[in-house]
Write an enzyme that holds these catalytic residues in place. Sequence first.
Site, PDB file in Angstrom:
ATOM      1  CD  GLU A  10     -48.242   5.518  29.681  1.00  0.00           C
ATOM      2  OE1 GLU A  10     -47.924   6.066  30.963  1.00  0.00           O
ATOM      3  OE2 GLU A  10     -48.977   5.834  28.693  1.00  0.00           O
ATOM      4  CD  GLU A  34     -44.592   8.157  31.241  1.00  0.00           C
ATOM      5  OE1 GLU A  34     -45.801   8.789  31.361  1.00  0.00           O
ATOM      6  OE2 GLU A  34     -44.362   7.817  30.050  1.00  0.00           O
TER       7      GLU A  34
END
Length: 673
Positions: free
Chosen positions: A153, A311
Amino acid sequence: MSTIRTLSVPGIAYGGDYNPEQWPEDVWAEDMRLMREAGVTMVSVGIFAWALLEPSEGVYDFARMDRLLDLLHENGIAADLATPTAAPPAWFFRAHPEALPVDRDGRTLSYGSRQTFCPSSPAYREAALRIAGALAERYAGHPAVAMWHVHNEYGCHNAECYCDTSAAAFRRWLRARYSDDLAELNHAWGTTFWSQWYYDWDEILPPRATGAVPNPTHQLDWRRFCSDELLSLYVAERDVLRRAAPSTPATTNFMVMDNFDALDYWRWAPELDVVSNDHYLMSADPESEIDIALSGDLMRSLAGGPWLLMEHSTGAVNWQPVNRAKGPGELRRNALAHVAHGADGIAYFQWRAAKAGAEQWHSAMLPHAGTDSRIWQDVVALGQDLKALAEVRGSTGTASVAIVWDWNARWAVELPSQPSGELRFQDLVRDWYEPLWRAGVAVDFVRPEADLSAYRLVLAPSLYLVDDAGAANLAAFAERGGTLAVGFHSGAVDENCHVRLGGYPGAFREVLGVRSDELFPLLVDETVGLSGGGTATLWSERVRLAGARAVTSYTEGPLTGVPAVTRHTYGAGTAWYLATRPDPATLGALLTRIREEAGVEPVATTPLGIEAVRRRGPHADYLFLIDHGGQGAEVPVAADATELLTGKPASGSVTVPPGGTAVVREPHGADGS
């Protein structure tokens, strides 16, 4: 010839983040058994393991990772092996305190969480490439490693750092952008305003906290720099891995979701072998299924085909003001909706719910309650569903509508000192996307300069900033016979945030056949009436017709009788302008009219509450039917269709159970139709 790097895991990959370092090793055997029971085929490992893999600078301990990868391979589970560079260990910051990030107000942030580093820090880059190289050297040939997971991320918590090191990096980036010509930068930034002229490159700083509004082009270039600086870190790590394992694909997880706008993913996506995304529902969104669809379509467009969901959550997350648990059947609907919109892999954060740490209240595949839980039952059932959908892998979407999405336009329209501080790019895009989604119309997302030849209809709900090439490309699409619809406050500024003079909507005046001389943004909760009975909020402007004709006009206020929606014949095509924000019902009816005139049809005819999405493979179409309304329905399908989740023939129609999903294989005809 370039090396082709694709994910070797068969079917729809299934799994999640696996962090066994949080647990005693005697738990690992149980994890393997339960993963097999759930149908897990791939897990991401090592994402936050830097402190354990490199306990001190240049000293490595790979024994635990060796055992883990061997165990995964023995159990037939592939590894998405991460470089752990999102969370440098404490020893790194003690040695290199200068690598800590500095916020806009000049405060140095401490370590003690994750992503607490300056993206421009030479010490961080050196350390990150060192650990990436050590992992690559050791595990490049390991049979469990199916993919490299670079970092985690990017930009989630440290997209911007305002330290002196970042300032120097920003100046280097600016010198490259402006060909080392300071006069060119001064012109682009309009620095004659407020005496901001620069005589030396060293005078330029990041847009730190100051007494008034910073220069908008300065802020925009800063956003561009921050995205590029993080991208350079990804590319550097990826190249280290690629040298060691040329055929192993690399990815990093994007965050195409409602509240994250730090990175220009159009620039990032070509650098990934496999494009991946993290997506989490917002508890305050009563129809979060629309955001799943929108983000999925955007991801498919970025990838140019299938992508991976790296995710999402089985239930509640831990970082919102109120973290809502998912209702009955929602876990399955969410996952299959991502597959419907192009995901060839479904993964969660995380495999086993943590009992300690900042994310201890984040849901997982194996919850705190263990296997005696609804979540576990749903996780096992989803594994069976994904196994039944293996043949869907690799199929693509088939859209004849494109929505223009541009991060530069998003950043620019949300800068301070706009005519309205209520303008929010993603809200405006979702306004236009939602009626298409409800109607079952397939949508791609495109850059302004993209090849538009495959589309009948192109929508630009919010394109405040557009360069000349992008504006010309959209106009040419209409001129060649396409239908173009443009939202208010679009085309207003060029790539340097300079207002396009001569009236609004700037770059689109000619193609739209209108000219506005003054903007009349509306106050919060203020509405104006529209002819035909609708209302509008947020925005209005004094539009004069210059070839277009009025479709809808204001019926009250200072602009009574002024056009609010216009239609213009341009070349062989049509161009619409929406100079306001109609209420949802009015906007839905208008977009239905526009798309029907453009000859755009839904992928299937379904009752209210049933989402219909189609993926096209070489030999069959896959029609996903998802019931968000809770009523269920009978939906007509091809006579020779098969429902894949049950394996039963559909025989001309299929039953979608209340709150459930059906996935129908419809073979192509002999002509491929």
